[in-house]
Design an enzyme around this catalytic site. Structure first.
Site, PDB file in Angstrom:
ATOM      1  N   CYS A 122      19.222   6.442  56.387  1.00 33.06           N
ATOM      2  CA  CYS A 122      19.625   7.845  56.436  1.00 33.06           C
ATOM      3  C   CYS A 122      18.556   8.768  57.020  1.00 33.06           C
ATOM      4  O   CYS A 122      18.845   9.900  57.408  1.00 33.06           O
ATOM      5  CB  CYS A 122      20.027   8.322  55.046  1.00 33.06           C
ATOM      6  SG  CYS A 122      21.396   7.384  54.319  1.00 33.06           S
ATOM      7  N   HIS A 131      19.751  15.824  55.101  1.00 33.73           N
ATOM      8  CA  HIS A 131      20.672  14.704  55.218  1.00 33.73           C
ATOM      9  C   HIS A 131      21.787  14.931  54.207  1.00 33.73           C
ATOM     10  O   HIS A 131      21.534  15.214  53.036  1.00 33.73           O
ATOM     11  CB  HIS A 131      19.943  13.387  54.938  1.00 33.73           C
ATOM     12  CG  HIS A 131      20.868  12.269  54.602  1.00 33.73           C
ATOM     13  ND1 HIS A 131      21.915  11.909  55.428  1.00 33.73           N
ATOM     14  CD2 HIS A 131      20.930  11.446  53.516  1.00 33.73           C
ATOM     15  CE1 HIS A 131      22.572  10.905  54.871  1.00 33.73           C
ATOM     16  NE2 HIS A 131      21.995  10.612  53.709  1.00 33.73           N
ATOM     17  N   ASN A 147      28.720  11.014  53.356  1.00 32.46           N
ATOM     18  CA  ASN A 147      27.396  10.553  53.786  1.00 32.46           C
ATOM     19  C   ASN A 147      27.561   9.642  54.994  1.00 32.46           C
ATOM     20  O   ASN A 147      28.024   8.510  54.865  1.00 32.46           O
ATOM     21  CB  ASN A 147      26.722   9.810  52.634  1.00 32.46           C
ATOM     22  CG  ASN A 147      25.319   9.325  52.973  1.00 32.46           C
ATOM     23  OD1 ASN A 147      24.925   9.276  54.137  1.00 32.46           O
ATOM     24  ND2 ASN A 147      24.565   8.938  51.958  1.00 32.46           N
TER      25      ASN A 147
END
Length: 311
Positions: A114, A238, A268
């Site tokens: 990520c 993020h 996500n």
């Protein structure tokens, strides 16, 4: 010395939309539970497209938005991904071919989960400042659905697929004002996916580490640069979980109106979340020239990074 500038943005989301109500049919969960704990309402799932296709479509969207620019001017392609559809060649190599760039340019992947987009941006900045390249196509692309256990309600509700692209070029002003990329390998087992396996996550450890590491890292960034929280125009984290985003925002004292949230729409998307968010902001005309943007991300490894960028 040249500065790293963002020239244009693009993104691509697959056609299939999976709502929380759809997930109620798959696992023991509810829309209320998912929304309260994650902030997620919907996510996009790639049924036919692989990661290279997602990256390709986002790149086309990005290049189309670049005024008076030819893809022949691209000096390098970097793709941040942890869900490559082939062990080799790299997604960036395949993307170069899909774009029809026959010249022998630099192209490679970055896997920092990520945090991948910020890691890749750090590399791009170093190359531009050194004069090695002038224009880079930087892409974050993920097909997280390919490594998800759809019977695990703790993880299947969190992730989505998609790609975001940024055309980065050398300029004379703005650019990266600060960056710090790191990895706390002691937490390497907290979030992982074995080859051929599915994603496993110790949610509590990841949550606590994200809050602690990023709050400290952001504090250090502001202290080092002398930039106050009030001087920041946007906080783009993020997009993992609304609770993480809001709690870190609260801890650093930034106005809630400056916190950009897209996790509700896209879930996500790992390395794709920040460039997708930038493309979303650009399409809504909400990024002004000269704006100071605080980027922060954390991911498997346990990687994390903070970047302050002047647009």
């Amino acid at each position: 010395m040249k500065k790293t500038n963002f020239l244009s943005f693009g993104c691509y989301l697959p056609k299939k939309v999976l709502t929380n109500f759809d997930l109620e049919e798959l696992v023991d969960t509810s829309d209320e539970w998912i929304l309260r704990r994650t902030g997620i309402k919907t996510r996009y799932i790639a049924e036919e497209e692989d990661v290279c296709e997602l990256a390709f479509r986002a790149s086309l969207n990005c290049l189309e938005r670049a005024m008076h620019f030819s893809q022949k001017e691209v000096d390098a392609i970097i793709v941040a991904t942890c869900t490559a559809n082939k062990r080799l060649p790299a997604v960036a190599n395949m993307l170069q071919a899909r774009l029809g760039i026959g010249r022998h340019i630099l192209s490679f992947d970055v896997n920092a989960a990520c945090t991948g987009f910020l890691y890749a941006l750090s590399i791009v900045d170093a190359m531009i400042v050194s004069g090695k390249v002038s224009t880079v196509l930087l892409v974050g692309a993920e097909a997280m659905s390919t490594i998800i256990d759809w019977n695990d309600r703790n993880t299947c509700v969190l992730f989505g697929d998609g790609a975001g692209a940024v055309l980065v070029s050398a300029g004379d002003s703005g650019g990266v004002l600060y960056e710090h990329m790191a990895c706390d390998s002691s937490l390497g087992e907290a979030l992982l996916a074995e080859v051929g396996g599915t994603l496993k996550m110790d949610g509590r450890s990841v949550f606590e580490a994200a809050i602690k590491r990023l709050t400290l890292a952001i504090g250090e960034a502001l202290k080092t640069t002398g930039i106050s929280v009030e001087e920041l125009d946007y906080f783009i984290m993020h997009q993992a979980n609304i609770r993480i985003i809001e709690l870190i925002g609260e801890k650093i004292g930034i106005d809630r109106s400056k916190i950009i949230v897209t996790v509700d729409r896209y879930a996500n998307t790992s390395a794709a979340s920040i460039p997708i968010t930038l493309a979303y902001m650009d399409s809504h005309g909400s990024i002004r020239k000269g704006a100071k943007i605080l980027f922060a991300a954390m991911g498997a490894g346990f990687t994390y990074g903070v970047t302050i960028f002047e647009y």
